[in-house]
Design a protein around this motif. Sequence first.
Motif, short mmCIF file in Angstrom:
data_model
loop_
_atom_site.label_atom_id
_atom_site.label_comp_id
_atom_site.label_asym_id
_atom_site.label_seq_id
_atom_site.Cartn_x
_atom_site.Cartn_y
_atom_site.Cartn_z
N ALA A 198 0.85 -1.19 0.00
CA ALA A 198 0.00 0.00 0.00
C ALA A 198 0.88 1.24 0.00
O ALA A 198 1.95 1.26 0.61
CB ALA A 198 -0.92 0.01 1.22
N GLY A 199 0.43 2.26 -0.71
CA GLY A 199 1.13 3.53 -0.76
C GLY A 199 0.14 4.67 -0.75
O GLY A 199 -1.06 4.47 -0.55
N LYS A 200 0.63 5.85 -0.96
CA LYS A 200 -0.22 7.02 -0.95
C LYS A 200 -0.70 7.34 -2.37
O LYS A 200 0.06 7.26 -3.32
CB LYS A 200 0.52 8.23 -0.38
CG LYS A 200 0.74 8.14 1.13
CD LYS A 200 1.34 9.43 1.67
CE LYS A 200 1.50 9.37 3.18
NZ LYS A 200 2.05 10.64 3.73
N ALA A 201 -1.96 7.68 -2.46
CA ALA A 201 -2.54 8.16 -3.72
C ALA A 201 -2.97 9.60 -3.53
O ALA A 201 -2.81 10.19 -2.45
CB ALA A 201 -3.71 7.27 -4.13
N ALA A 202 -3.54 10.18 -4.57
CA ALA A 202 -3.97 11.57 -4.49
C ALA A 202 -5.14 11.71 -3.52
O ALA A 202 -5.86 10.75 -3.23
CB ALA A 202 -4.38 12.07 -5.88
N ASP A 203 -5.32 12.92 -2.99
CA ASP A 203 -6.44 13.26 -2.12
C ASP A 203 -6.47 12.39 -0.85
O ASP A 203 -7.54 11.99 -0.39
CB ASP A 203 -7.77 13.12 -2.87
CG ASP A 203 -7.84 14.03 -4.09
OD1 ASP A 203 -7.31 15.15 -4.01
OD2 ASP A 203 -8.42 13.61 -5.11
N THR A 210 -1.19 -4.52 -6.29
CA THR A 210 -1.32 -5.94 -6.63
C THR A 210 -0.43 -6.22 -7.84
O THR A 210 -0.05 -5.28 -8.56
CB THR A 210 -2.77 -6.35 -6.97
OG1 THR A 210 -3.03 -6.08 -8.33
CG2 THR A 210 -3.78 -5.62 -6.09
N PRO A 211 -0.09 -7.48 -8.12
CA PRO A 211 0.69 -7.78 -9.32
C PRO A 211 -0.04 -7.45 -10.62
O PRO A 211 0.59 -7.37 -11.68
CB PRO A 211 0.93 -9.30 -9.20
CG PRO A 211 0.80 -9.60 -7.74
CD PRO A 211 -0.27 -8.67 -7.26
N SER A 212 -1.35 -7.24 -10.57
CA SER A 212 -2.13 -6.95 -11.77
C SER A 212 -2.46 -5.48 -11.92
O SER A 212 -3.27 -5.11 -12.77
CB SER A 212 -3.42 -7.78 -11.75
OG SER A 212 -3.15 -9.15 -11.73
N GLY A 213 -1.85 -4.65 -11.08
CA GLY A 213 -2.14 -3.23 -11.12
C GLY A 213 -2.63 -2.75 -9.77
O GLY A 213 -2.76 -3.53 -8.81
N SER A 214 -2.92 -1.47 -9.66
CA SER A 214 -3.33 -0.90 -8.38
C SER A 214 -4.73 -0.34 -8.47
O SER A 214 -5.24 -0.03 -9.56
CB SER A 214 -2.36 0.20 -7.94
OG SER A 214 -2.42 1.30 -8.84
N VAL A 215 -5.37 -0.24 -7.31
CA VAL A 215 -6.64 0.46 -7.16
C VAL A 215 -6.47 1.43 -6.00
O VAL A 215 -5.49 1.36 -5.26
CB VAL A 215 -7.81 -0.51 -6.90
CG1 VAL A 215 -8.02 -1.43 -8.10
CG2 VAL A 215 -7.56 -1.34 -5.64
N SER A 216 -7.43 2.32 -5.81
CA SER A 216 -7.32 3.26 -4.71
C SER A 216 -8.59 3.24 -3.86
O SER A 216 -9.66 2.85 -4.35
CB SER A 216 -7.05 4.68 -5.22
OG SER A 216 -8.17 5.20 -5.89
N ALA A 217 -8.43 3.66 -2.62
CA ALA A 217 -9.56 3.67 -1.69
C ALA A 217 -9.29 4.69 -0.59
O ALA A 217 -8.15 5.09 -0.35
CB ALA A 217 -9.75 2.28 -1.07
N ARG A 218 -10.36 5.09 0.05
CA ARG A 218 -10.18 5.97 1.22
C ARG A 218 -9.66 5.17 2.40
O ARG A 218 -8.95 5.70 3.26
CB ARG A 218 -11.50 6.65 1.58
CG ARG A 218 -11.97 7.68 0.57
CD ARG A 218 -13.15 8.49 1.08
NE ARG A 218 -14.33 7.65 1.31
CZ ARG A 218 -14.77 7.31 2.52
NH1 ARG A 218 -14.15 7.74 3.61
NH2 ARG A 218 -15.84 6.55 2.65
N HIS A 219 -10.01 3.86 2.46
CA HIS A 219 -9.58 3.02 3.57
C HIS A 219 -9.21 1.64 3.04
O HIS A 219 -9.81 1.13 2.08
CB HIS A 219 -10.69 2.87 4.62
CG HIS A 219 -11.13 4.16 5.23
ND1 HIS A 219 -10.37 4.85 6.14
CD2 HIS A 219 -12.25 4.90 5.03
CE1 HIS A 219 -11.01 5.95 6.50
NE2 HIS A 219 -12.16 6.01 5.83
#
Length: 494
Positions: A198-203, A210-219
């Motif tokens: 896990a890392g930091k995303a915008a906002d 994941t090995p298949s790419g990333s998604v973002s979430a508030r939590h």
Amino acid sequence: MESLWLSTAPPVPSDPFIPSAEYDVVVAGAGLTGLAAALLLARSGQKVAVLEARQVGAVTSGNTTAKVSLLQGVQLSTIASHQGADAVRDYVNANRAGQDWLLRFCRDHGVDHDIRTAYTYALSEKGRQSLEAEFSAATAAGLSPQMTLETELPFEVSGALELPGQAQIHPLQALAALAAELQAAGGTLVQGIRVTGAGKAADNRVRVLTPSGSVSARHLVLATGIPILDRGGYFARLLPLRSYAMAHPIRGAVPQGMYLSVDSPSRSLRTARVGGTDYLISGGNGHAVGRHPHPQSLVEDLSRWTTHHFAVADPIYAWSAQDYEPASGVPYVGQVPFGDGSIFAATGFNKWGMTNAVAAALALSQAIAPAAEGDGALNWYQPKLSSRDVLTAVRDNAEVGLEMLAGWASSLAGADESAPPEGQGKVVRKNLRPVGICTVDGEISRVSAVCPHLGGVLAWNDAEASWDCPLHGSRFAADGRLLEGPAVRGLDRG
């Protein structure tokens, strides 16, 4: 080895993984904790995705004995010795709420469950003293167990605690029902996608890797048994334990209650009716992961004990489970340190996940979405740091250090790279590095014998044909594929 539950699991459809998708909450892990938390959050209006590395219930939830009980061996007296009576009351309240929610869900969704009397029994005088301590802790916390010498067991006991009105379930039926309602509520369930970081995303969002790419979430909720992120140092506050279970077809009269011993070796009993067959499920012989030379001998010992004492046939199913014993005596549920308040975890259920998992889900969902179910849940798991906790953690980590040294020393002593016999594995030295060589189903595999988590030298598990880390419990298939964390990748080829 495959459990009765996984072998007879209802199908659970999977949703596609969409890289770069945005959610309110991402839950890593589709066991009971993850699916219950995801459903509670979806019910409160959150956009939720569950990412499961393997399939629903693949790890602890699919390998449990699935007792939904408030009588939990010597768990309450252990918590009392670490945290005091107030913590025991909070723990019992949490588990009662988890039990009530899960059984209500089972009733509402037609999930089979049996109401049974739970027994904790002793064979020795020392065991009886442990029962007395548990009786005191339980009654002080508002439970009403009874001391007795009368059980259904075919041997004498020095004492037993009994608590009626407890339950047993088929856990994969419950998980399938949870998954179905989650998806009906608009939630996403992706199987075969492993969260690796896990890392930091915008906002101020969390970027879930994941090995298949990333998604973002508030939590982000880590419902993975042991958290896959090292921030918070959970791996240093938990002792990973492996125990065994098997399902024997019943041939005559057997105990109908749920039983657990306090003496060593541990013994657990319950019945189950699956697919028209009645089974007696026995369990026990637990040990620290990677620290027993021949786990298969423990499986055979459990089978001999069961067939000797009860009217059953040889086991049709045999399996094992991994659980985590917390240094504090109480599960760790809440925000992950250094996670900016947006990452949560639940771990350390110490073999009592059926009630603790749902209680943790109630607490986590309320922490993320205050309108979610679980009034007062945030106060359930608040372990204080006691001197006994420190001593337990120091002891466990000293043992980890000794295992690290012993593993590297023994690997440097052997250089014979010949293939071992079928079903066996060994660690040898190759260019001063430990290499694991095993033979499974006639195929010889050579992999790095160094755990990619923190560098422990792996041990061969001859019961499950796996490489197990004696430091923090990561496990790998014979060919190096990752089975359980805290490692987040498999083994390199040797």
